[in-house]
Design an enzyme around this catalytic site. Structure first.
Site, PDB file in Angstrom:
ATOM      1  N   LYS A  73       1.065  -1.129   0.158  1.00  0.00           N
ATOM      2  CA  LYS A  73       0.102   0.200   0.098  1.00  0.00           C
ATOM      3  C   LYS A  73       0.815   1.500   0.065  1.00  0.00           C
ATOM      4  CE  LYS A  73      -3.995   2.093   2.651  1.00  0.00           C
ATOM      5  NZ  LYS A  73      -4.782   1.577   3.782  1.00  0.00           N
ATOM      6  N   SER A 148      -9.278   2.845   2.801  1.00  0.00           N
ATOM      7  CA  SER A 148      -8.449   3.362   2.007  1.00  0.00           C
ATOM      8  C   SER A 148      -7.538   2.371   1.177  1.00  0.00           C
ATOM      9  CB  SER A 148      -7.490   4.322   3.040  1.00  0.00           C
ATOM     10  OG  SER A 148      -6.992   3.360   3.919  1.00  0.00           O
ATOM     11  N   SER A 172     -10.595   0.489   6.844  1.00  0.00           N
ATOM     12  CA  SER A 172     -10.046   0.678   5.468  1.00  0.00           C
ATOM     13  C   SER A 172      -9.318  -0.810   4.806  1.00  0.00           C
ATOM     14  CB  SER A 172      -8.678   1.555   5.879  1.00  0.00           C
ATOM     15  OG  SER A 172      -9.207   2.901   6.051  1.00  0.00           O
TER      16      SER A 172
END
Length: 463
Positions: A73, A148, A172
């Site tokens: 990520k 996210s 997320s």
């Protein structure tokens, strides 16, 4: 005929160990797919040369995921690789060191193909970073992949990597898992180190796995669950590997359930309720006792959580002179955080922990708890975002995700499972949570559910 990307991550690791395929072959296979099929906005940066070099040096059999391709990520600092934190203000930032999560993945022999998309500083529950295409679910490319960890989930659901790492401070990991038809696990507080930055003084956020199967998620949790000196929180060590836990029966459990939203007064989509009811019946058929309970957390916890969230956002400032590149939502939340005094923040942390204690006491008679993951199926791109009115943006996010952040407050492990699809073919996740530090039990239960209602062969359009 099955192709390489049809194999689970563990099957790929086993094939590498048996000499049936090399890590280098898998890397080339996935790099070609990223180059030709990433119409979902999954990757921000592709590190093809570094991936090829790592694949050549991988030791087959060093671990069940050794040599398997993955992705990191874009919130996680990676030495020598551009890391933007989802922000135009950091579009040219290259860290000198990797964080603990990246080091743990490298130590296990996983091969990162690049950085996956995230919204600015990981704050929103949608992934629409400025200057880049929005990240969408492969099940309907007009709809959000969530956030996210939206890029990580889109990459796995589109078959661009077999599994990926995400992070979760208010849902997320679980939000994009639901939007993309995947398994998304938020581990217990203290299970995974936040080294070396320890940027969350509240204890809401943690890294975790996103995968197509529970066993793959468990194997990645085994990789990520590394303790490091200086960690402020410690989850007790499990009595087995998490992969082994996914291969054993959970026993008969008492499971609480509720469908009323926790943090917002919002109507729940009928398809979401149907998924939750079907999951309840399935759990009963598996021999578990399912009990209706009141919402265990007071709405008074919502403003307390918002104080902590705003302060955490304010801890991610833009480099000097680049403040104007921040998104309106980030500026609004950051301004809220900076307007608070240190005593106000300290009082909010104490209040949040009291709310967590009350919820944990209410759920103490139960082994697990069942809720929906999201209030509605994945929404259209742009449906939540409102740059002109960031306060409305924030309220829309709360209405979309009215359950997930509760388990960040309590520190409980929680997993979103892809148990339902709407008649239009949109995935709908169902969420199970367990007592703090009972990640192994949660994985045992999740694997039992998957075995009874398998989803692995269900693939998104364009797979």
């Amino acid at each position: 005929m099955a192709e390489l990307h049809d194999l689970t991550a563990l099957e790929q690791g086993a094939a590498i160990a048996a000499g049936e395929v090399s890590s280098a072959e898998l890397v080339e296979h996935y790099l070609e797919r990223i180059a030709t099929r990433d119409d979902v906005g999954a990757f921000v940066t592709v590190t093809a040369d570094q991936a090829r070099e790592r694949a050549r040096s991988t030791r087959p059999g060093a671990g069940p995921l050794s040599g398997v391709p993955t992705a990191v990520k874009d919130l996680n600092a990676t030495a020598g690789v551009r890391t933007t934190f989802g922000s135009a203000a950091y579009d040219d930032f290259v860290p000198e060191v990797s964080d603990g999560v990246v080091l743990a993945m490298e130590d296990a022999g996983l091969v990162s193909l690049g950085k996956t998309a995230t919204p600015e500083f990981g704050s929103p529950c949608y992934t629409e970073p400025d200057g880049r295409p929005p990240t969408v679910t492969p099940w309907d490319r007009t709809r959000t992949a969530g956030g996210s960890s939206g890029g990580a989930a889109a990459a796995v659901a589109a078959g661009l990597v077999p599994l990926a790492q995400g992070s979760d401070g208010g849902g997320s990991i679980r939000i994009p898992a639901s939007c993309c038809g995947l398994v998304g696990l938020k581990p217990s507080r203290g299970r995974i180190s936040g080294s070396p930055m320890y940027g969350d003084p509240v204890g809401l956020a943690t890294a975790g796995p996103i995968a197509r199967t529970v066993r793959d998620a468990a194997a990645l949790l085994d990789v990520l669950a590394v303790r490091r000196p200086g960690d402020p929180f410690f989850a007790p060590t499990a009595d087995t590997t998490f992969l082994a836990a996914a291969d054993r029966e959970p026993g008969r459990l008492r499971i609480a359930r509720f469908v009323e939203p926790v943090i917002a007064d919002v109507a729940v989509d009928p398809e979401v309720v149907r998924a939750w009811e079907d999951a309840s019946r399935l759990l009963e058929q598996l021999g578990h006792e399912v009990v209706d309970v009141p919402v265990p957390m007071s709405r008074d916890a919502v403003p307390v959580f918002e104080v902590c969230w705003a302060v955490l956002t304010s801890l991610s400032p833009a480099p000097p002179g680049r403040e104007g590149l921040l998104r309106p939502l980030t500026r609004w939340l950051g301004d809220r955080g900076r307007a608070l005094s240190a005593p106000e923040f300290g009082l909010a942390i104490g209040a949040m922990r009291r709310h967590a204690a009350a919820a944990l006491e209410a759920l103490a008679p139960f082994d697990a708890v069942l809720t929906p993951t999201l209030a509605v199926p994945p929404v259209a791109v742009g449906a939540l975002r409102d740059d002109a009115h960031p306060e409305r943006d924030f309220e829309a996010q709360k209405a979309f995700t009215p359950w997930t952040s509760a388990w960040n407050v309590t520190g409980m492990p929680a997993v979103s499972l892809p148990l339902h699809w709407t008649p239009e073919g949109l995935p709908v996740g169902v969420m199970l949570a367990a007592r703090p530090a009972k990640d192994a039990l949660l994985l045992s239960l999740a694997a039992q559910v998957e075995a009874a209602a398998p989803w692995h062969d269900r693939k998104a359009p364009g797979w």
